[in-house]
Design a protein around this motif. Sequence first.
Motif, PDB file in Angstrom:
ATOM      1  N   GLU A  28      -4.397  15.188  -7.508  1.00 51.41           N
ATOM      2  CA  GLU A  28      -3.256  15.913  -8.082  1.00 51.41           C
ATOM      3  C   GLU A  28      -3.377  17.420  -7.922  1.00 51.41           C
ATOM      4  O   GLU A  28      -2.374  18.116  -7.836  1.00 51.41           O
ATOM      5  N   GLN A  58      -2.051   5.279  -6.379  1.00 53.08           N
ATOM      6  CA  GLN A  58      -0.890   4.799  -5.618  1.00 53.08           C
ATOM      7  C   GLN A  58      -0.297   5.826  -4.666  1.00 53.08           C
ATOM      8  O   GLN A  58       0.462   5.453  -3.771  1.00 53.08           O
ATOM      9  N   ASP A  59      -0.663   7.098  -4.816  1.00 56.84           N
ATOM     10  CA  ASP A  59      -0.150   8.104  -3.885  1.00 56.84           C
ATOM     11  C   ASP A  59      -1.144   8.391  -2.752  1.00 56.84           C
ATOM     12  O   ASP A  59      -0.877   9.217  -1.894  1.00 56.84           O
ATOM     13  N   ARG A  61      -2.257   7.114   0.442  1.00 59.60           N
ATOM     14  CA  ARG A  61      -1.806   6.108   1.408  1.00 59.60           C
ATOM     15  C   ARG A  61      -2.307   6.345   2.817  1.00 59.60           C
ATOM     16  O   ARG A  61      -1.915   5.639   3.744  1.00 59.60           O
TER      17      ARG A  61
END
Length: 80
Positions: A28, A58-59, A61
């Motif tokens: 983040e 989940q972010d 990827r």
Amino acid sequence: MLNWTISHDSAPDAPPTRHMFRCLGEDEDGKPCGAEGPVVEDFQEAQCWPFEHLREHQDHRSFAHVAEVPWLMIPEEEPS
């Protein structure tokens, strides 16, 4: 001067090829994640880790596949 070639080491006693995945996502705060899965011989087993990591982040990827493949340097003729 010797001429050399490089070749995959496929001898029966060669070290095994090993695989690992590294997360290329960012936390983040914008810092690279860099988390790494286990280093294993089975490619399909190595592919499980990105799915596990994605469940928790989940972010994240994007991943790098890191392979350790044994290679040999072979001289055109043996040095004397």
